[in-house]
Design an enzyme around this catalytic site. Structure first.
Site, short mmCIF file in Angstrom:
data_model
loop_
_atom_site.label_atom_id
_atom_site.label_comp_id
_atom_site.label_asym_id
_atom_site.label_seq_id
_atom_site.Cartn_x
_atom_site.Cartn_y
_atom_site.Cartn_z
N GLU A 116 8.12 -3.84 -6.31
CA GLU A 116 7.74 -5.12 -5.72
C GLU A 116 8.86 -6.15 -5.82
O GLU A 116 8.64 -7.29 -6.22
CB GLU A 116 6.44 -5.63 -6.37
CG GLU A 116 5.30 -4.65 -6.17
CD GLU A 116 3.98 -5.11 -6.78
OE1 GLU A 116 4.01 -5.85 -7.77
OE2 GLU A 116 2.94 -4.70 -6.25
N ASP B 290 -3.75 0.24 -7.70
CA ASP B 290 -3.58 -1.05 -8.37
C ASP B 290 -4.91 -1.66 -8.79
O ASP B 290 -5.37 -2.60 -8.15
CB ASP B 290 -2.84 -2.02 -7.41
CG ASP B 290 -2.29 -3.23 -8.13
OD1 ASP B 290 -2.22 -3.22 -9.37
OD2 ASP B 290 -1.91 -4.20 -7.43
N GLU C 76 -8.33 -9.21 -11.45
CA GLU C 76 -7.53 -9.54 -10.27
C GLU C 76 -8.22 -9.19 -8.96
O GLU C 76 -8.27 -10.02 -8.05
CB GLU C 76 -6.17 -8.84 -10.37
CG GLU C 76 -5.32 -9.02 -9.14
CD GLU C 76 -3.96 -8.35 -9.25
OE1 GLU C 76 -3.64 -7.81 -10.33
OE2 GLU C 76 -3.22 -8.36 -8.25
#
Ligand SMILES: *[C@@H]1O[C@H](CO)[C@@H](O)[C@H](O)[C@H]1NC(C)=O
Ligand SMILES: *[C@@H]1O[C@H](CO)[C@@H](O)[C@H](O)[C@H]1NC(C)=O
Ligand SMILES: *[C@@H]1O[C@H](CO)[C@@H](O)[C@H](O)[C@H]1NC(C)=O
Ligand SMILES: *[C@@H]1O[C@H](CO)[C@@H](O)[C@H](O)[C@H]1NC(C)=O
Ligand SMILES: *[C@@H]1O[C@H](CO)[C@@H](O)[C@H](O)[C@H]1NC(C)=O
Ligand SMILES: *[C@@H]1O[C@H](CO)[C@@H](O)[C@H](O)[C@H]1NC(C)=O
Ligand SMILES: *[C@@H]1O[C@H](CO)[C@@H](O)[C@H](O)[C@H]1NC(C)=O
Ligand SMILES: *[C@@H]1O[C@H](CO)[C@@H](O)[C@H](O)[C@H]1NC(C)=O
Ligand SMILES: *[C@@H]1O[C@H](CO)[C@@H](O)[C@H](O)[C@H]1NC(C)=O
Ligand SMILES: *[C@@H]1O[C@H](CO)[C@@H](O)[C@H](O)[C@H]1NC(C)=O
Ligand SMILES: *[C@@H]1O[C@H](CO)[C@@H](O)[C@H](O)[C@H]1NC(C)=O
Ligand SMILES: *[C@@H]1O[C@H](CO)[C@@H](O)[C@H](O)[C@H]1NC(C)=O
Length: 843
Positions: free
Chosen positions: A303, A383, A411
């Protein structure tokens, strides 16, 4: 007796902010101080050591639970004659020194303890000081739960690494933080004033056996290494040290060339001798300040982060650069396996797959990592989604130490604004059998080092504790932090019994409180999965923006690789070897065979492994699309019960925590409907397949805002379309600050609940009032961005969509309902629809 009763009453009435977490030491009705030993003997004298902290904790805990004070005697003041009735705490070695002989107890490992309450004295002995502290917290946990039974047992942790990872930025913000700013950092440096919250966090972590913490974001800033920050990191480490929590740092791989004030290099090549020297110097410098630093955490080549691949070096070479620098100091290098190419993944190529990345990037590297290096693997290959298979990398790395990465931070799982109790999810992963070499190979036996006989191993959880009094922004989310520590200590633990311990410690002994919180929490992950992404399709949050509300379209058509490949008649990732990305072949043969075939793949992972028609039948007999519809209605129905269930606890939970929790559960109930409608409408629109139960797209109790009589309001086409009922909302007209929407109610006279769906953006606090025949029945402000803490949105979308409900409104046929919206800032008082609901109906 009287004073105890009084205390109990005060304990309930007093507002509790949540800052004590599960360490409240509230008075226990059945606690009888006469059964207690008469003093506490602290064998290890070092004033900043965990045994000292344990003695103080015991003293405070007993004072709260029994309303009774015990003296702490230290070895200097200690006399053998006093041992008749004492709580004796210390290390096994110090016990042997003091009493002239080792105690006859089971074998202890690092951080393990022995707790013996069978005699008139209580023995709490640790293999090391940290272990003694854990034993003291365990004893206090028993007492605080009203458990005064006689026990004598040893307990050892399942693995040496039991860390949390805070993603705190040096400017004080927290990546995926939903509970206020950092308790560690502000303005680029370690906070200068009180680190009191760090002390309190240390107690909470120690009480659940967590022994390490990374105090800065894995997307790391090189400035963490300035001399000023190293001094500050030293202060944090000093603050945590009495609680046995060792501090570690996340590093930016390119730090040597980051223009820090010293030693700037033009390279960060891990094999360049100047780079090696640079890191050795930095590491030596930090250890001079923090001699017991836990180690480093590195996210590289992921990322946008720099890493060894920039120089054509392997990930192992990159990791070993730091491992070697740490080795003389006894530190551990944790290297994240979350490595993938977020730039070049191309969805038009059927065989491309981000899930393949970890094993691909680590191919050929097993056994190449230094002995003090650990590869930290997210539980699933993508993820932290609501449902993923266990990462195949756990089985692939057999000659490398590994740790599992979990996420207490919600998240993708409601950002602490939805109740989602996570230990049941973690347990499914930990109990998964990889069948490596046709032998039982549970993930938990791999990450505890047992299966492949690794010396280092363990757990990390991403945690977003912030300055908020509730720590995580939500009282009920704290069960996830508590549960993480308990599962890391013993991954065979039962998530429900962990939860029950937490409820008693956090909310006391009322059986209704226990059954209500247990019922809600244990149903919460299945409910959330039901009303978000089903059958292994991933959570379906907006992955390009906030990761909070629904936006299934955002998964596809970009290089992030979280694809669903949904089209008009089919959906899912074909990860088979025979016709797809080959991911299923990354598992050992027995598991690969299960996932390769639709017939053997469990329904809940069908779309993770297979691309199928919406009309494909599941093992349950439902079709894929009908399961989507049914699950969304079931899951949101479950969430509707939460505020009702919680309301029964009024007066049984102190007012502040009762109110704050009711507010969140009410929000969740409303937002679960936003999810339900968005996902069902999206796939209904895409597939054209009707809901056999005729619920989707059919809302008989709704009045669309755009169909009301509007003054200074105008229709607005919402994007993504599925996050507005009938695709359309209304917003105040450009030049107007106040608008009205009114309608005549053509309902039978009676009592109704009136629900209003609106959008709450950040950048303004619009005001609304709801009136019936010009008599106000409710008013509210669009300030959820201040009170919820999730990543806010500046748009009308699935993140900002919310519902407020006014209950038991008496309505006569022909009454006129009017909403007045006053725009504020960039928030144009947006409205989606009103539902006039007969009691008991939800739509
Ligand atoms: C526990 O302590 C009691 C007395 O304090 C002692 O008699 C007993 O042997 C101890 N138990 C174990 C297992 O060491
Ligand atoms: C950070 O800096 C701002 C302004 O520069 C100041 O107002 C604030 O008090 C500082 N915060 C801390 C925690 O030092
Ligand atoms: C070693 O690192 C420290 C900070 O970590 C820095 O202050 C010092 O200047 C460095 N020394 C050299 C020779 O680079
Ligand atoms: C890395 O290898 C590629 C091809 O093998 C080469 O084109 C590139 O120049 C190399 N980069 C470095 C920094 O050595
Ligand atoms: C599994 O089998 C492979 C070869 O088939 C062998 O190299 C490896 O050591 C075995 N691993 C374990 C943990 O038994
Ligand atoms: C905690 O967070 C809630 C919700 O974001 C907010 O309303 C409250 O003011 C915060 N309290 C503190 C002390 O930070
Ligand atoms: C096989 O893969 C192709 C794409 O290469 C896809 O269009 C097709 O649907 C797949 N077949 C099956 C049976 O899944
Ligand atoms: C899936 O749907 C396509 C197009 O409607 C059809 O051609 C195909 O036969 C279907 N596949 C299965 C397995 O039902
Ligand atoms: C989730 O949905 C399934 C399928 O519709 C249903 O059987 C189950 O009861 C639901 N669970 C919850 C907690 O909503
Ligand atoms: C709880 O909420 C009620 C009604 O919203 C309010 O009257 C009461 O003052 C609140 N109590 C606390 C402690 O916040
Ligand atoms: C749906 O919205 C369209 C405009 O976007 C509007 O013409 C139509 O009346 C709306 N339908 C209802 C039921 O309000
Ligand atoms: C809008 O207002 C007109 C006239 O005031 C009224 O006749 C009509 O019923 C209203 N429409 C709705 C949907 O309330």
């Amino acid at each position: 007796m009287q004073s105890l009763l009084l205390l109990a009453a005060v304990g309930l009435a007093a507002a509790e902010t949540g800052i004590k977490g599960w360490l409240r030491y509230a008075p226990v009705p059945s606690a009888n101080a006469s059964s207690l030993p008469t003093n506490i003997i602290s064998l290890n004298a070092s004033s900043n050591g965990p045994v000292h902290a344990a003695a103080v904790e015991l003293q405070n805990g007993v004072a709260g639970i029994f309303n009774h004070s015990l003296n702490v005697l230290y070895p200097t003041s200690y006399q053998l004659s006093n041992t008749g009735s004492s709580i004796v705490i210390g290390t096994v070695a110090e016990y042997a020194n003091t009493f002239g002989g080792a105690p006859k107890i089971p074998q202890l490992e690092d951080d393990g303890y022995f707790l013996n309450t069978t005699g008139s004295s209580v023995q709490i002995l640790g293999h090391n000081e940290r272990g003694a502290l854990y034993g003291a917290f365990q004893y206090l946990s028993m007492l605080a739960q009203g458990n005064f039974s006689e026990v004598a047992y040893a307990s050892n942790p399942s693995a040496p690494i039991r860390w949390v990872n805070q993603w705190d930025n040096l400017d004080g913000s927290i990546e995926r933080g939903f509970a206020g700013p950092s308790i560690f950092w502000a303005n680029g440096t370690v906070k200068v004033n009180s680190l009191d919250r760090v002390t309190q966090y240390g107690r909470l972590l120690a009480s659940i056996g967590v022994n390490g913490i990374i105090i800065n974001n894995v997307n790391a800033n090189a400035s963490a290494l300035t001399p000023q920050n190293i001094e500050g990191i030293g202060r944090i480490a000093d603050t945590f040290r009495p609680y046995g929590v060792r501090v570690g740092l996340a590093l930016n791989f390119a730090s040597p060339s980051a223009n820090l004030v010293y030693g700037n290099l033009s390279t960060f090549d891990p094999l360049d001798p100047r780079v090696i020297d640079w890191w050795q110097n930095v590491t030596d410098t930090i250890y001079a300040t923090v001699p017991d630093m836990a180690g480093y955490l590195v996210k590289a080549n992921s990322e946008g982060q720099p890493g060894p691949l920039t120089y054509n070096r392997t990930l192992a070479q990159g990791a070993n650069l730091f491992a070697n620098a740490l080795q003389p100091h006894g530190g551990t290098l944790v290297f994240r396996a979350f490595v993938y190419d977020s730039v070049h993944l191309n969805e038009s190529v059927w065989t491309e797959d981000r899930a393949n990345a970890a094993v691909q990037f680590f191919t050929g590297l097993d056994g190449k990592f230094a002995e003090n290096a650990v590869v930290q693997i997210k539980y699933g290959p993508i993820d932290f989604q609501v449902r993923e298979p266990a990462s195949p990398l756990f089985s692939y790395l057999q000659n490398t130490s590994t740790a599992i990465e979990l996420q207490v931070t919600q998240e993708y799982l409601g950002q602490q604004c939805h109740l989602v109790y996570l230990p049941p999810l973690w347990k499914e992963i930990l109990d998964f059998d990889m069948r490596t070499n046709h032998t039982k190979s549970l993930v938990r036996d791999i990450v505890t080092g047992k299966r492949f006989k690794r010396p280092l191993s363990g757990y990390a959880a991403v945690v977003n504790v912030g300055t908020n009094d509730t720590w995580l922004g939500s009282h009920l989310s704290m069960s996830n932090l508590y549960g993480y520590g308990r599962m890391a200590w013993d991954p065979t633990s039962d998530p429900q019994s962990i939860l029950e311990d937490w409820v008693r410690l956090t909310f006391g002994f009322d059986p209704t409180v226990m059954s209500t919180i247990t019922n809600m929490s244990m149903s919460s992950w299945p409910a959330y999965e039901n009303y978000t992404g089903n059958l292994g399709i991933q959570t379906l949050t907006d992955i390009l923006y906030t990761h909070f509300g629904p936006n299934p379209q955002s998964q596809d058509g970009n290089p992030w690789g979280q694809w669903t490949r949904a089209d008009g008649h089919s959906i899912g990732m074909d990860r088979t070897v025979s016709n797809g990305t080959g991911f299923s072949g990354q598992y050992p043969a027995e598991v690969a065979a299960v996932y390769e075939n639709i017939s053997s793949t469990p329904d809940n992972l069908l779309l993770w492994f297979h691309h199928v028609n919406y009309t494909t039948p599941l093992k349950s007999g439902e079709t894929v699309i009908q399961h989507f519809y049914n699950a969304h209605y079931e899951g949101s129905n479950t969430a509707q019960t939460y505020p009702t269930q919680w309301s029964a606890l009024k007066g049984k939970v102190d007012a502040q925590r009762y109110n704050e929790t009711l507010f969140r559960l009410t929000y969740q109930a409303g937002h679960s409907l936003v999810w339900r409608d968005a996902i069902t409408n999206f796939y209904h629109n895409l597939s054209g397949i009707a809901d056999t139960q005729k619920r989707v797209g059919n809302h008989p109790y709704r009045i669309e805002a755009e169909s009301m009589n509007l003054t200074n309001y105008e229709p607005y086409t919402v994007s993504p379309f599925e996050t507005a009922s009938n695709f359309t909302a209304i917003v105040t007209s450009a030049n107007a600050t106040t608008g009205t929407a009114s309608t005549m109610l053509n309902v039978q006279s009676g009592t109704y609940d009136v629900a209003v769906n609106y959008y709450d953006l950040y950048g303004g606090k619009a005001q609304y009032s709801l009136a019936l025949n010009n008599k106000q029945i409710g008013a509210w402000t669009g300030n959820l961005e201040d009170v919820l803490g999730h990543t806010p949105s500046i748009y009308l979308d699935g993140h900002s969509a919310a519902r407020i409900t006014f209950r038991n409104v008496t309505i006569a046929k022909g009454d006129v309902l009017k909403i007045t919206g006053k725009a504020d800032g960039v928030e144009p008082a947006p409205l989606d629809y009103i539902s006039v609901l007969p009691l008991g109906v939800v739509d």
